[in-house]
Design a protein around this motif. Structure first.
Motif, PDB file in Angstrom:
ATOM      1  N   TYR A  48       3.131   7.323  -2.972  1.00 20.21           N
ATOM      2  CA  TYR A  48       1.952   7.262  -3.844  1.00 20.21           C
ATOM      3  C   TYR A  48       1.764   8.579  -4.588  1.00 20.21           C
ATOM      4  O   TYR A  48       1.511   8.590  -5.806  1.00 20.21           O
ATOM      5  CB  TYR A  48       0.699   6.934  -3.031  1.00 20.21           C
ATOM      6  CG  TYR A  48      -0.565   7.090  -3.856  1.00 20.21           C
ATOM      7  CD1 TYR A  48      -0.876   6.161  -4.846  1.00 20.21           C
ATOM      8  CD2 TYR A  48      -1.414   8.180  -3.682  1.00 20.21           C
ATOM      9  CE1 TYR A  48      -2.005   6.307  -5.639  1.00 20.21           C
ATOM     10  CE2 TYR A  48      -2.546   8.335  -4.470  1.00 20.21           C
ATOM     11  CZ  TYR A  48      -2.831   7.399  -5.447  1.00 20.21           C
ATOM     12  OH  TYR A  48      -3.939   7.556  -6.243  1.00 20.21           O
TER      13      TYR A  48
ATOM     14  N   PHE B  16       4.793   5.345   7.594  1.00 15.48           N
ATOM     15  CA  PHE B  16       3.687   5.356   6.644  1.00 15.48           C
ATOM     16  C   PHE B  16       3.544   6.716   5.966  1.00 15.48           C
ATOM     17  O   PHE B  16       2.958   6.807   4.889  1.00 15.48           O
ATOM     18  CB  PHE B  16       2.369   4.969   7.323  1.00 15.48           C
ATOM     19  CG  PHE B  16       1.317   4.540   6.338  1.00 15.48           C
ATOM     20  CD1 PHE B  16       1.389   3.302   5.732  1.00 15.48           C
ATOM     21  CD2 PHE B  16       0.267   5.389   5.996  1.00 15.48           C
ATOM     22  CE1 PHE B  16       0.440   2.905   4.799  1.00 15.48           C
ATOM     23  CE2 PHE B  16      -0.686   5.002   5.078  1.00 15.48           C
ATOM     24  CZ  PHE B  16      -0.600   3.757   4.473  1.00 15.48           C
TER      25      PHE B  16
ATOM     26  N   LYS C  45       9.353   0.095  -2.194  1.00  9.27           N
ATOM     27  CA  LYS C  45      10.232  -0.750  -1.396  1.00  9.27           C
ATOM     28  C   LYS C  45      10.090  -2.218  -1.783  1.00  9.27           C
ATOM     29  O   LYS C  45      11.064  -2.982  -1.762  1.00  9.27           O
ATOM     30  CB  LYS C  45       9.945  -0.564   0.095  1.00  9.27           C
ATOM     31  CG  LYS C  45      10.616   0.636   0.718  1.00  9.27           C
ATOM     32  CD  LYS C  45      12.135   0.477   0.735  1.00  9.27           C
ATOM     33  CE  LYS C  45      12.800   1.646   1.432  1.00  9.27           C
ATOM     34  NZ  LYS C  45      14.285   1.534   1.381  1.00  9.27           N
TER      35      LYS C  45
ATOM     36  N   ASP D 149       9.747   0.318   4.848  1.00  9.64           N
ATOM     37  CA  ASP D 149       9.661   1.779   4.771  1.00  9.64           C
ATOM     38  C   ASP D 149      10.017   2.367   6.134  1.00  9.64           C
ATOM     39  O   ASP D 149       9.885   1.710   7.169  1.00  9.64           O
ATOM     40  CB  ASP D 149       8.241   2.207   4.396  1.00  9.64           C
ATOM     41  CG  ASP D 149       7.836   1.672   3.036  1.00  9.64           C
ATOM     42  OD1 ASP D 149       8.326   2.203   2.031  1.00  9.64           O
ATOM     43  OD2 ASP D 149       7.035   0.718   2.988  1.00  9.64           O
TER      44      ASP D 149
ATOM     45  N   SER E 242      -5.498  -0.095   0.412  1.00  7.44           N
ATOM     46  CA  SER E 242      -5.088   0.957  -0.516  1.00  7.44           C
ATOM     47  C   SER E 242      -6.234   1.929  -0.785  1.00  7.44           C
ATOM     48  O   SER E 242      -6.029   3.138  -0.844  1.00  7.44           O
ATOM     49  CB  SER E 242      -4.612   0.351  -1.838  1.00  7.44           C
ATOM     50  OG  SER E 242      -3.327  -0.219  -1.697  1.00  7.44           O
TER      51      SER E 242
ATOM     52  N   THR F 265       0.840  -1.190   0.000  1.00  7.83           N
ATOM     53  CA  THR F 265       0.000   0.000   0.000  1.00  7.83           C
ATOM     54  C   THR F 265       0.880   1.247   0.000  1.00  7.83           C
ATOM     55  O   THR F 265       1.955   1.244   0.613  1.00  7.83           O
ATOM     56  CB  THR F 265      -0.943   0.000   1.228  1.00  7.83           C
ATOM     57  OG1 THR F 265      -1.822   1.107   1.152  1.00  7.83           O
ATOM     58  CG2 THR F 265      -0.200   0.053   2.541  1.00  7.83           C
TER      59      THR F 265
ATOM     60  N   ASP G 128       5.921   8.044   4.547  1.00  8.64           N
ATOM     61  CA  ASP G 128       6.649   7.797   3.308  1.00  8.64           C
ATOM     62  C   ASP G 128       5.774   7.097   2.277  1.00  8.64           C
ATOM     63  O   ASP G 128       5.867   7.382   1.079  1.00  8.64           O
ATOM     64  CB  ASP G 128       7.895   6.951   3.586  1.00  8.64           C
ATOM     65  CG  ASP G 128       9.024   7.766   4.206  1.00  8.64           C
ATOM     66  OD1 ASP G 128       8.934   9.008   4.194  1.00  8.64           O
ATOM     67  OD2 ASP G 128       9.984   7.157   4.700  1.00  8.64           O
ATOM     68  N   ASN G 129       4.938   6.153   2.712  1.00  9.84           N
ATOM     69  CA  ASN G 129       4.050   5.461   1.777  1.00  9.84           C
ATOM     70  C   ASN G 129       3.121   6.444   1.075  1.00  9.84           C
ATOM     71  O   ASN G 129       2.872   6.338  -0.135  1.00  9.84           O
ATOM     72  CB  ASN G 129       3.214   4.405   2.510  1.00  9.84           C
ATOM     73  CG  ASN G 129       4.046   3.261   3.019  1.00  9.84           C
ATOM     74  OD1 ASN G 129       4.974   3.468   3.799  1.00  9.84           O
ATOM     75  ND2 ASN G 129       3.737   2.053   2.599  1.00  9.84           N
TER      76      ASN G 129
ATOM     77  N   TYR H  11       2.654  -3.694   6.541  1.00  3.61           N
ATOM     78  CA  TYR H  11       2.530  -3.009   5.266  1.00  3.61           C
ATOM     79  C   TYR H  11       3.896  -2.712   4.667  1.00  3.61           C
ATOM     80  O   TYR H  11       4.929  -2.706   5.348  1.00  3.61           O
ATOM     81  CB  TYR H  11       1.745  -1.697   5.425  1.00  3.61           C
ATOM     82  CG  TYR H  11       2.534  -0.625   6.155  1.00  3.61           C
ATOM     83  CD1 TYR H  11       3.401   0.215   5.458  1.00  3.61           C
ATOM     84  CD2 TYR H  11       2.451  -0.477   7.536  1.00  3.61           C
ATOM     85  CE1 TYR H  11       4.150   1.174   6.126  1.00  3.61           C
ATOM     86  CE2 TYR H  11       3.193   0.479   8.202  1.00  3.61           C
ATOM     87  CZ  TYR H  11       4.040   1.303   7.496  1.00  3.61           C
ATOM     88  OH  TYR H  11       4.791   2.241   8.148  1.00  3.61           O
ATOM     89  N   LEU H  12       3.890  -2.426   3.352  1.00  4.73           N
ATOM     90  CA  LEU H  12       5.093  -2.060   2.631  1.00  4.73           C
ATOM     91  C   LEU H  12       4.664  -1.279   1.393  1.00  4.73           C
ATOM     92  O   LEU H  12       3.638  -1.592   0.771  1.00  4.73           O
ATOM     93  CB  LEU H  12       5.868  -3.311   2.213  1.00  4.73           C
ATOM     94  CG  LEU H  12       7.245  -3.091   1.582  1.00  4.73           C
ATOM     95  CD1 LEU H  12       8.241  -2.544   2.611  1.00  4.73           C
ATOM     96  CD2 LEU H  12       7.777  -4.396   0.989  1.00  4.73           C
ATOM     97  N   SER H  13       5.451  -0.285   0.999  1.00  2.00           N
ATOM     98  CA  SER H  13       5.122   0.492  -0.190  1.00  2.00           C
ATOM     99  C   SER H  13       5.496  -0.278  -1.453  1.00  2.00           C
ATOM    100  O   SER H  13       6.386  -1.143  -1.426  1.00  2.00           O
ATOM    101  CB  SER H  13       5.865   1.830  -0.179  1.00  2.00           C
ATOM    102  OG  SER H  13       7.260   1.629  -0.354  1.00  2.00           O
TER     103      SER H  13
END
Length: 321
Positions: A313, A306, A221, A303, A192, A177, A308-309, A216-218
């Motif tokens: 995006y 969040f 990454k 990451d 998402s 996400t 940063d996520n 979670y992870l972007s």
């Protein structure tokens, strides 16, 4: 070097292809050609080397054989039927997520070339009443058909590697996400949509409570880790070829607060909170106290936060006005 991405039409497959095209090398060798294969032809990408586009149904052994030849050095096995779809349709999940993996590995076995195979599994292999925290050596106890099918894939990748038929490595993906595009049939799709749609000025529903926690992870990454994962040496992987890709565990409430910190309060007002029993039932089988020490020790990264996520995006995937 020839690289094949099975699932090359998906959002991760496309991002991976674009990154490899920019990088132009993998495992210390120049990439000479790439094949993007999926149920339908993937969209073209620009690359400094030939890129071929091929329809492929991994549940069909003949279709798989058309994609994998003796020149294929690295195979990314990303293609799968997602969680809620696999739960609704057992046959579809078995065909793609179990037999599809076996078809790919059997094709490698028949060729006798021992390619590197990077398999994407899922944290859905964990769950139930297994004692927590989970680590990379915890007993899988999936509570969905999707999780069971991914677990079988992990065991196959490790066993075919032990036999020297492939040089495999599998990574249990956290929830990725914020994904671009539209919601899909994955149970975690809301992870998402509750950020993507509000950031784009649209309403979205959250089917769980604010204190629901998720690993979670972007996407950015995740792609970096998939490339690092392909470059790991077999001697560093040991006898168990599969591990959880590092991520961070935050609650939904913390993630929404992070979005507010980056973009202000307006987006959060577009989130509704209505439970969806069919999704909630799947999510209750997931447990999020997962430790990823093995992946971290091998150089894979989560990451930083969040926030940063959300920024990733907005930089990489948000519609541009």
């Amino acid at each position: 070097m020839k690289v094949l991405i099975l699932g090359g039409g998906g959002f991760l497959g496309r991002k991976l292809a674009l990154k490899l095209a920019k990088r132009q090398a993998l495992r210390g060798k120049s990439i000479d050609q790439m094949v993007l294969a999926d149920i339908v032809d993937p969209k073209p990408i620009e690359a400094p080397f030939p890129v071929h586009y091929q329809p492929c149904d991994i549940s069909n052994p003949a279709s798989v054989a058309d994609c994998i030849d003796a020149e294929t050095d690295v195979i990314y096995l990303l293609a799968a039927v997602v969680s809620a779809h696999a739960e609704e349709d057992l046959d579809a999940g078995l065909s793609a997520n179990m037999m599809g993996v076996l078809n790919v590995l059997e094709r490698c076995r028949a060729l006798g070339t021992c390619p590197v195979v990077v398999f994407t599994s899922s944290i859905a292999v964990f769950g139930g009443d297994t004692p927590q925290p989970f680590n990379d050596f915890s007993l899988p106890n999936p509570q969905t058909s999707y999780g069971a099918q991914k677990m079988i894939g992990e065991y196959l990748v490790t066993d075919y590697s032990r036999r020297g038929l492939i040089d495999g490595r599998g990574f249990r993906l956290p929830t990725i996400t914020v994904r671009p595009g539209k919601p899909n049939r994955a149970a975690s799709s809301f992870m998402s949509s509750i950020f993507r749609e509000p950031l784009n000025g649209e309403a979205a529903n959250c089917p769980v409570e604010p204190d629901f926690k998720q690993l979670y992870l972007s996407p950015r990454k995740c792609i970096e880790n998939l490339i690092k994962g392909a470059e790991l040496q077999a001697t560093d992987l040991g006898q168990n070829r599969c591990m959880t890709m590092p991520g961070k565990v935050w609650s939904i409430g913390q993630m929404i607060e992070a979005m507010t910190n980056v973009t202000g309060p307006a987006a959060a007002t577009r989130i509704t909170w209505q439970k969806q029993p069919e999704i909630e039932g799947i999510l209750k089988g997931w447990h999020m106290d997962i430790r990823t020490d093995r992946g971290l020790a091998l150089g894979l990264e989560p990451d930083d936060s969040f926030e940063d996520n959300i920024r990733i995006y907005l930089e990489d995937d948000a519609p541009q006005s």
